[in-house]
Scaffold this motif. Structure first.
Motif, short mmCIF file in Angstrom:
data_model
loop_
_atom_site.label_atom_id
_atom_site.label_comp_id
_atom_site.label_asym_id
_atom_site.label_seq_id
_atom_site.Cartn_x
_atom_site.Cartn_y
_atom_site.Cartn_z
N THR A 232 0.69 -1.32 -0.01
CA THR A 232 -0.19 -0.08 0.02
C THR A 232 1.05 1.32 -0.22
O THR A 232 0.64 2.10 -0.76
CB THR A 232 -0.95 -0.04 1.27
N ASP A 233 1.64 1.59 1.12
CA ASP A 233 2.38 2.62 1.10
C ASP A 233 3.93 2.21 1.52
O ASP A 233 4.07 1.24 2.27
CB ASP A 233 1.89 3.48 2.07
N PHE A 234 4.85 3.20 1.14
CA PHE A 234 6.31 2.92 1.65
C PHE A 234 6.81 4.56 1.70
O PHE A 234 6.20 5.32 1.14
CB PHE A 234 7.12 2.27 0.70
N TYR A 235 7.92 4.37 2.13
CA TYR A 235 8.64 5.60 2.35
C TYR A 235 10.11 5.72 1.29
O TYR A 235 10.72 4.62 1.33
CB TYR A 235 9.13 6.00 3.76
N GLN A 236 10.33 6.67 0.84
CA GLN A 236 11.65 6.64 0.00
C GLN A 236 12.21 8.15 0.26
O GLN A 236 11.82 9.10 0.56
CB GLN A 236 11.32 6.59 -1.55
N LEU A 237 13.68 8.13 0.00
CA LEU A 237 14.50 9.28 -0.02
C LEU A 237 14.47 9.56 -1.40
O LEU A 237 15.07 8.96 -2.20
CB LEU A 237 15.83 9.16 0.38
N ASP A 238 13.88 10.84 -1.73
CA ASP A 238 13.30 11.21 -2.92
C ASP A 238 14.48 12.54 -3.24
O ASP A 238 14.67 13.40 -2.41
CB ASP A 238 12.01 11.83 -3.02
N VAL A 239 15.00 12.33 -4.44
CA VAL A 239 16.19 13.43 -4.88
C VAL A 239 16.06 13.83 -6.16
O VAL A 239 15.52 13.13 -7.25
CB VAL A 239 17.44 12.66 -4.71
N GLU A 240 16.37 15.07 -6.42
CA GLU A 240 16.60 15.67 -7.71
C GLU A 240 17.31 16.82 -7.75
O GLU A 240 17.60 17.64 -6.88
CB GLU A 240 15.17 16.21 -8.13
N MET A 241 18.08 16.95 -8.93
CA MET A 241 18.89 18.07 -9.10
C MET A 241 19.20 18.29 -10.55
O MET A 241 18.83 17.99 -11.45
CB MET A 241 20.46 17.19 -9.08
N SER A 242 19.36 19.85 -10.58
CA SER A 242 19.36 20.45 -11.71
C SER A 242 20.64 20.69 -12.26
O SER A 242 21.83 20.70 -11.77
CB SER A 242 18.94 21.74 -11.58
N PHE A 243 20.75 20.78 -13.92
CA PHE A 243 21.97 20.84 -14.53
C PHE A 243 23.11 19.65 -14.24
O PHE A 243 24.05 19.90 -14.14
CB PHE A 243 22.67 22.32 -14.10
N VAL A 244 22.59 18.23 -14.53
CA VAL A 244 23.43 17.40 -14.25
C VAL A 244 23.18 16.26 -15.16
O VAL A 244 22.19 16.19 -16.13
CB VAL A 244 22.87 16.56 -12.79
N GLU A 245 24.13 15.32 -15.22
CA GLU A 245 24.28 14.20 -16.20
C GLU A 245 24.11 12.93 -15.23
O GLU A 245 24.22 13.09 -13.79
CB GLU A 245 25.40 14.20 -17.05
N GLN A 246 23.80 11.85 -15.88
CA GLN A 246 23.80 10.52 -15.01
C GLN A 246 25.13 10.36 -14.05
O GLN A 246 24.63 10.11 -12.80
CB GLN A 246 23.88 9.49 -16.05
N GLU A 247 26.30 10.65 -14.59
CA GLU A 247 27.21 10.43 -13.50
C GLU A 247 27.29 11.55 -12.27
O GLU A 247 27.97 11.18 -11.34
CB GLU A 247 28.75 10.78 -14.14
N ASP A 248 26.68 12.62 -12.36
CA ASP A 248 26.62 13.45 -11.26
C ASP A 248 25.59 12.96 -10.27
O ASP A 248 25.86 13.23 -9.13
CB ASP A 248 25.94 14.89 -11.79
N ILE A 249 24.52 12.24 -10.89
CA ILE A 249 23.81 11.74 -9.87
C ILE A 249 24.51 10.83 -9.07
O ILE A 249 24.36 10.50 -7.92
CB ILE A 249 22.38 11.09 -10.27
#
Length: 593
Positions: A232-249
């Motif tokens: 039903t429900d779960f918790y996550q560490l949600d992350v987002e970044m601007s001006f990045v490529e895959q390796e930056d994440i």
């Protein structure tokens, strides 16, 4: 003195000997030693041994208490005899002689024990979850979870991220699972949805110019339950970044996750090398897109060795388009007994068996020979070529599966895991991570249509140009982090260009009007200057499960649902009243017989 306690049940030690103290807590267990009553008193912090003999003015009252009663007591701290010291407890050097007692809350007869880690039926444990949570191991898991969340939050702030909250009531969005719908009272006939993830909102936060976002986010998905997934429900560490490529994440996330596992499982090795493995290679080598790299076995394609061979089953199979023969190496598995055991495993999984070859000393003393029915059918030259390709030797074996990969890959992955476990090849007390990259953007459904295979908001590799050809050949900037056979993180570089988004959805059967209807806010925002951005999300429940060394995700969730998505403690889901239905202008249609 405080009304209930001067100290917790974990604070007292030899320095407090002779002091008058007040403790409160639960009666963990009572022991009668012939005129002397011992009680292990438990609170959130720990356990203190308290006692009373017949000389104690409280003795008569103490005789009445039972397990899990809540009591408060006054007493004097005494040192234990050296032979009676309990080194496993912080309070093991002392005990408290009881002078007075108050019962703060009696307990009825217990439906399940709290003392000890008795394996009780899960239905009972979930119905009486408040009792289950008093047990030492589960209590420890909840504290681990709390500390994990605090650690993640601090680590993200230290990395320069800012914490923002996103709505819980929102619009329905195709995220790969069913929505939980919420009827609107003010807008009859219309429904909100509980968010499957804060996906659109966190992308809008990037468009709004905030650059680095994170959130400990609740997510809601109407999914079928599994041991490693809440229904039903779960918790996550949600992350987002601007001006990045895959390796930056990857660079931003690795120190956070690595630090988490190093801190909370110092007894285990946390690998620092996180390889990048293409999705297609992961399925080929490991039979899974979430491989357990503690197991060193890597599968290989060996089709060429069986084409036109004397083993008719595989030779005929390879005449069909899209078929392969794959080998699962089994170092040290070179005995008929082991091969028969693995065949029995395959049969339990619903297969007729697995072909196998094992290498042993030749009976005539001429050296090494290949054995098994399959070896006899294809001959020594082909078996030798297979052995050399797989890097095997004397005392080793290999197992073989054939057909269309999508039909046998899942079993091949399970067989690989079973072989590694049986032969003791897999590492223990280790966490191994791998980034799985280059996911296909689309897949073909059972009815032959094209649909998104994962997150529909990922940027296709190659942009608009990639979408002009065969959709099944398009890869997305989509990635997962696998840990010990589980998906721990999923993410992607986002599609921030409206024209590419429209085209991507068009290939999956969504006209522009449908995109505008479903994702109008995000599409509108992208038309006003959107930065390149990307992110990911880590499942907190699953991380706690791994850190607590549990096999079931519910062991790390305070109040989980059962396997049928029912809350046995609160009796949910429940039937609405007629007044509630009328107010929402809803009618329940009876289930068809």
């Amino acid at each position: 003195m405080h009304a209930y306690r001067s100290h917790t049940c974990a604070q007292l030690n030899k320095d407090h000997v002779g002091q008058n103290v007040r403790l409160s807590g639960w009666v963990h267990r009572v022991r009668d030693h012939g005129g002397v009553l011992f009680i292990d008193l438990r609170d959130h912090y720990g356990i203190t041994q308290v006692l009373a003999d017949s000389d104690s003015p409280a003795f008569a009252e103490i005789e009445k208490v039972r397990a899990e009663w809540v009591i408060s007591l006054d007493g004097v701290v005494k040192a234990r005899d050296a032979a009676l010291v309990n080194p496993k407890l912080p309070t093991g050097e002392i005990e408290v002689y009881i002078k007075g007692i108050r019962v703060l809350g009696e307990a009825a007869e217990l439906p399940m024990p709290v003392f000890g880690e008795v394996d009780y039926p899960e239905e009972t444990r979930l119905t009486y979850r408040f009792l289950d949570l008093r047990r030492e191991k589960l209590h420890g898991n909840m504290m681990l979870r709390s500390n994990v969340v605090r650690h993640l939050r601090n680590a993200m702030w230290d990395q320069g991220f800012n914490e923002f909250q996103t709505p819980i009531i929102t619009a329905s969005s195709p995220e790969g699972a069913r929505d939980f719908l919420v009827p609107s009272r003010l807008h009859p006939g219309k429904f909100y949805a509980l968010p499957q993830a804060p996906q659109q909102f966190k992308q809008l936060i990037m468009v709004a110019g905030f650059d680095r976002y994170f959130q400990i986010a609740p997510c809601f998905r109407d999914e079928d339950p599994r041991a490693d997934r809440s229904p039903t429900d779960f918790y996550q560490l949600d992350v987002e970044m601007s001006f990045v490529e895959q390796e930056d994440i990857f660079a931003a996330v690795q120190p956070v996750i690595q630090g988490l596992f190093e801190k909370f499982r110092p007894d285990c090795k946390t690998a620092t090398d996180w390889p990048r493995i293409a999705y297609r290679d992961s399925l080929l080598w490991y039979g899974s897109d979430k491989p357990d790299l503690r197991n060193p076995i890597k599968m290989q394609i060996v089709s060429d060795h069986f084409k036109g061979s004397g083993f008719a089953v595989f030779a005929k199979l390879l005449e069909n388009e899209g078929t392969q023969i794959r080998a699962i190496p089994a170092p040290t598995g070179g005995s008929r007994k082991f091969c028969d055991r693995m065949n029995a495993f395959a049969q339990k999984e619903g297969l007729p068996g697995m072909g196998y070859i094992f290498w042993r000393e030749a009976e005539d003393g001429s050296g090494m020979e290949a054995a098994g029915p399959l070896a006899k059918n294809i001959g020594p030259e082909r078996t030798e070529a297979i052995r050399q390709q797989l890097g095997l030797g004397l005392g080793d074996a290999a197992f073989f599966l054939g057909g269309k990969p999508e039909q046998f890959e899942g079993f091949a992955g399970r067989a690989r895991n079973e072989i590694g476990r049986e032969l003791g090849l897999a590492e223990t007390d280790t966490f191994r991570f791998a980034w799985i990259v280059d996911f296909p953007m689309y897949e073909k459904t059972d009815d032959g249509k094209i649909d998104f295979s994962h997150n529909p908001f990922s940027m296709p590799q190659g942009g608009m140009e990639a979408l002009q050809g065969d959709p099944l050949g398009v890869y997305a900037y989509q990635y997962d982090l696998a840990c010990n056979g589980y998906e721990l993180i999923s993410g992607g570089i986002r599609n921030h260009k409206p024209e590419i988004m429209y085209k991507a959805f068009e290939l999956a059967g969504y006209p522009n009007s449908e995109v505008d209807k479903r994702f109008g806010g995000m599409v509108k925002a992208f038309k006003y200057g959107a930065p390149p951005h990307g992110g990911c999300a880590m499942g907190i429940d699953r991380a706690v499960m791994l850190l607590a060394d549990e096999m079931n995700i519910r062991e790390g969730i305070m109040f989980p649902m059962n396997q049928r998505a029912e809350d046995l403690l609160m009796n949910a889901p429940s039937e609405p009243t007629n007044d509630q239905l009328r107010e929402l202008r809803l009618r329940v249609v009876p289930k068809e017989a």
